[in-house]
Design a protein around this motif. Structure first.
Motif, PDB file in Angstrom:
ATOM      1  N   ILE A 300      27.557 -37.024 -31.394  1.00 54.51           N
ATOM      2  CA  ILE A 300      28.184 -36.598 -32.649  1.00 54.51           C
ATOM      3  C   ILE A 300      28.537 -35.115 -32.596  1.00 54.51           C
ATOM      4  O   ILE A 300      29.632 -34.708 -33.009  1.00 54.51           O
ATOM      5  N   LYS A 301      27.625 -34.288 -32.090  1.00 47.87           N
ATOM      6  CA  LYS A 301      27.892 -32.855 -31.959  1.00 47.87           C
ATOM      7  C   LYS A 301      29.060 -32.617 -31.008  1.00 47.87           C
ATOM      8  O   LYS A 301      29.914 -31.754 -31.243  1.00 47.87           O
ATOM      9  N   PHE A 302      29.098 -33.393 -29.937  1.00 50.31           N
ATOM     10  CA  PHE A 302      30.172 -33.258 -28.949  1.00 50.31           C
ATOM     11  C   PHE A 302      31.517 -33.601 -29.575  1.00 50.31           C
ATOM     12  O   PHE A 302      32.530 -32.940 -29.323  1.00 50.31           O
ATOM     13  N   ILE A 303      31.539 -34.647 -30.395  1.00 48.63           N
ATOM     14  CA  ILE A 303      32.789 -35.075 -31.034  1.00 48.63           C
ATOM     15  C   ILE A 303      33.182 -34.108 -32.147  1.00 48.63           C
ATOM     16  O   ILE A 303      34.350 -33.755 -32.301  1.00 48.63           O
ATOM     17  N   ALA A 304      32.198 -33.669 -32.944  1.00 45.57           N
ATOM     18  CA  ALA A 304      32.479 -32.789 -34.079  1.00 45.57           C
ATOM     19  C   ALA A 304      33.024 -31.435 -33.629  1.00 45.57           C
ATOM     20  O   ALA A 304      33.857 -30.830 -34.315  1.00 45.57           O
ATOM     21  N   THR A 305      32.579 -30.949 -32.481  1.00 41.72           N
ATOM     22  CA  THR A 305      33.047 -29.647 -31.966  1.00 41.72           C
ATOM     23  C   THR A 305      34.301 -29.788 -31.099  1.00 41.72           C
ATOM     24  O   THR A 305      34.728 -28.806 -30.477  1.00 41.72           O
ATOM     25  N   LEU A 306      34.852 -31.001 -31.035  1.00 45.41           N
ATOM     26  CA  LEU A 306      36.089 -31.295 -30.294  1.00 45.41           C
ATOM     27  C   LEU A 306      35.955 -31.071 -28.792  1.00 45.41           C
ATOM     28  O   LEU A 306      36.957 -30.955 -28.092  1.00 45.41           O
ATOM     29  N   LYS A 307      34.709 -31.019 -28.296  1.00 44.34           N
ATOM     30  CA  LYS A 307      34.521 -30.899 -26.848  1.00 44.34           C
ATOM     31  C   LYS A 307      34.944 -32.174 -26.129  1.00 44.34           C
ATOM     32  O   LYS A 307      35.151 -32.166 -24.909  1.00 44.34           O
ATOM     33  N   ILE A 308      35.063 -33.228 -26.902  1.00 45.77           N
ATOM     34  CA  ILE A 308      35.471 -34.503 -26.318  1.00 45.77           C
ATOM     35  C   ILE A 308      36.905 -34.444 -25.785  1.00 45.77           C
ATOM     36  O   ILE A 308      37.314 -35.270 -24.958  1.00 45.77           O
ATOM     37  N   LEU A 309      37.682 -33.472 -26.253  1.00 47.10           N
ATOM     38  CA  LEU A 309      39.072 -33.315 -25.807  1.00 47.10           C
ATOM     39  C   LEU A 309      39.179 -32.549 -24.498  1.00 47.10           C
ATOM     40  O   LEU A 309      40.260 -32.481 -23.909  1.00 47.10           O
ATOM     41  N   GLU A 310      38.077 -31.962 -24.038  1.00 43.66           N
ATOM     42  CA  GLU A 310      38.106 -31.201 -22.803  1.00 43.66           C
ATOM     43  C   GLU A 310      38.218 -32.129 -21.595  1.00 43.66           C
ATOM     44  O   GLU A 310      37.849 -33.298 -21.652  1.00 43.66           O
ATOM     45  N   GLN A 311      38.729 -31.568 -20.497  1.00 37.03           N
ATOM     46  CA  GLN A 311      38.898 -32.362 -19.290  1.00 37.03           C
ATOM     47  C   GLN A 311      37.531 -32.741 -18.708  1.00 37.03           C
ATOM     48  O   GLN A 311      36.598 -31.938 -18.699  1.00 37.03           O
ATOM     49  N   ASN A 312      37.424 -33.958 -18.239  1.00 31.72           N
ATOM     50  CA  ASN A 312      36.195 -34.494 -17.647  1.00 31.72           C
ATOM     51  C   ASN A 312      35.029 -34.547 -18.645  1.00 31.72           C
ATOM     52  O   ASN A 312      33.860 -34.574 -18.259  1.00 31.72           O
ATOM     53  N   SER A 313      35.355 -34.552 -19.923  1.00 26.80           N
ATOM     54  CA  SER A 313      34.286 -34.632 -20.923  1.00 26.80           C
ATOM     55  C   SER A 313      33.571 -35.981 -20.892  1.00 26.80           C
ATOM     56  O   SER A 313      32.433 -36.098 -21.332  1.00 26.80           O
ATOM     57  N   SER A 314      34.240 -36.986 -20.339  1.00 29.33           N
ATOM     58  CA  SER A 314      33.625 -38.308 -20.281  1.00 29.33           C
ATOM     59  C   SER A 314      32.416 -38.343 -19.328  1.00 29.33           C
ATOM     60  O   SER A 314      31.607 -39.270 -19.406  1.00 29.33           O
ATOM     61  N   HIS A 315      32.314 -37.349 -18.453  1.00 32.06           N
ATOM     62  CA  HIS A 315      31.200 -37.308 -17.501  1.00 32.06           C
ATOM     63  C   HIS A 315      30.021 -36.513 -18.041  1.00 32.06           C
ATOM     64  O   HIS A 315      29.016 -36.353 -17.335  1.00 32.06           O
ATOM     65  N   ALA A 316      30.126 -35.998 -19.256  1.00 34.32           N
ATOM     66  CA  ALA A 316      29.022 -35.240 -19.833  1.00 34.32           C
ATOM     67  C   ALA A 316      27.810 -36.139 -20.020  1.00 34.32           C
ATOM     68  O   ALA A 316      27.924 -37.314 -20.398  1.00 34.32           O
ATOM     69  N   ASN A 317      26.642 -35.611 -19.727  1.00 34.31           N
ATOM     70  CA  ASN A 317      25.405 -36.384 -19.816  1.00 34.31           C
ATOM     71  C   ASN A 317      24.860 -36.333 -21.224  1.00 34.31           C
ATOM     72  O   ASN A 317      24.444 -35.289 -21.715  1.00 34.31           O
ATOM     73  N   MET A 318      24.858 -37.488 -21.905  1.00 41.52           N
ATOM     74  CA  MET A 318      24.359 -37.570 -23.268  1.00 41.52           C
ATOM     75  C   MET A 318      22.925 -38.089 -23.314  1.00 41.52           C
ATOM     76  O   MET A 318      22.324 -38.136 -24.384  1.00 41.52           O
TER      77      MET A 318
END
Length: 319
Positions: A300-318
């Motif tokens: 939720i924090k990742f989505i709310a701060t729009l970090k999800i739009l960054e490149q390779n954000s799908s590989h972030a470890n949640m």
């Protein structure tokens, strides 16, 4: 509440009569139901985006949560608005076809949610009882199980509600009720409530028994080299606790819905309340994730701060 004229004045003897709700009451109810629907859609959408986007979250257990979130999202998006109008407005103005479709959609999504909750219970018992075999469980098998669950839900509710598509002309215009005989009602109670409820309780009891047994075994044979085993036991206990909370919420929201049928209660106000309590389960499921799953908070924090739009954000470890 005051008396209302015919729903369709031009039809005279073919039109239903209704009750007119006070404006202030209607506004209050629409606000309440709309708020629940918006929260349900928002929370389920966050779950869907999180699991679909972050690759580390695309595990078999989370895919079951994704399937449950999709079902709950459709409840908040398609079912709750229609049910709000059905309860507040005394006349049904969307036509006979939409009336039948609304019941079919509502029953299908509810049955699918129950089936997925059963699958989640089965997933937990397999993971705890057979950890080595569970490692080999692939995403494809989970997807097949979910598709079978949805297919059975469509087929079952199509058979149960077939009379609603053929007997609509037997009711006055402006009325929207479900048509069921005693046999179909009895079958529905067994298939969508007593059966799943029994399976879930038995599986959870088994999970709890295994976790307690393993905990006692660990404590009695603890040594310096058993640190990782203790950690695994804590993880299992947490999984069992989460499953227990999900089951309690399921029983809290589903039991009142079937009580009028078992007790022979036909009060429309009571039916409206217990029906909305049933739909509330679609919202409570995701609220539990917020408090019980750390990865959901991070997502939720990742989505709310729009970090999800960054490149390779799908590989972030949640995790």
């Amino acid at each position: 509440m005051s008396s209302l004229e015919l729903c369709y004045p031009q039809l005279l003897n073919w039109s239903c009569r209704g009750l007119e709700c006070l404006h202030s009451e209607a506004v209050l109810l629409y606000t309440l139901f709309s708020s629940i629907a918006v929260i349900t859609v928002a929370l389920n959408l966050l779950v869907i985006i999180s699991i679909s986007h972050f690759r580390h979250l695309q595990t078999p257990p989370n895919l079951l949560l994704l399937a449950l979130a999709i079902s709950d999202l459709l409840v908040g998006l398609l079912v709750m608005p229609v049910e709000s109008m059905r309860i507040i407005e005394s006349c049904w103005l969307l036509g006979d076809i939409m009336c039948s479709l609304s019941f079919f959609l509502s029953f299908t999504l509810t049955s699918a949610s129950v089936g997925i909750i059963v699958l989640i219970s089965i997933d937990r018992i397999v993971a705890i009882n057979y950890p080595l075999q569970y490692i080999n469980v692939c995403v494809c098998r989970v997807c097949v199980c979910v598709c079978v669950c949805w297919g059975c839900s469509f087929l079952y509710n199509g058979l149960i509600l077939k009379d609603n598509f053929s007997l609509r002309d037997r009711h006055c215009n402006g009325e929207c009720i479900v048509v069921n005989n005693y046999v179909s009602e009895a079958v529905d109670i067994v298939v969508t409530f007593i059966g799943p409820c029994s399976v879930i309780i038995v599986l959870y009891t088994r999970v709890f028994t295994v976790v307690v047994s393993q905990t006692h075994s660990m404590n009695s044979h603890i040594t310096a080299g058993t640190g990782c085993k203790v950690k695994a036991t804590k993880s299992q206990r947490k999984a069992a606790g989460i499953l227990g909370i999900v089951i309690l919420v399921y029983l809290f929201t589903f039991c009142p819905y079937y009580y009028p049928s078992l007790a022979g209660e036909n009060n429309l106000q009571v039916l409206g309340i217990v029906t909305w309590l049933l739909y509330l389960n679609s919202c409570l499921n995701q609220l539990m994730y917020v408090f019980l799953y750390p990865w959901f908070k991070k997502a939720i924090k990742f989505i709310a701060t729009l970090k999800i739009l960054e490149q390779n954000s799908s590989h972030a470890n949640m995790l």
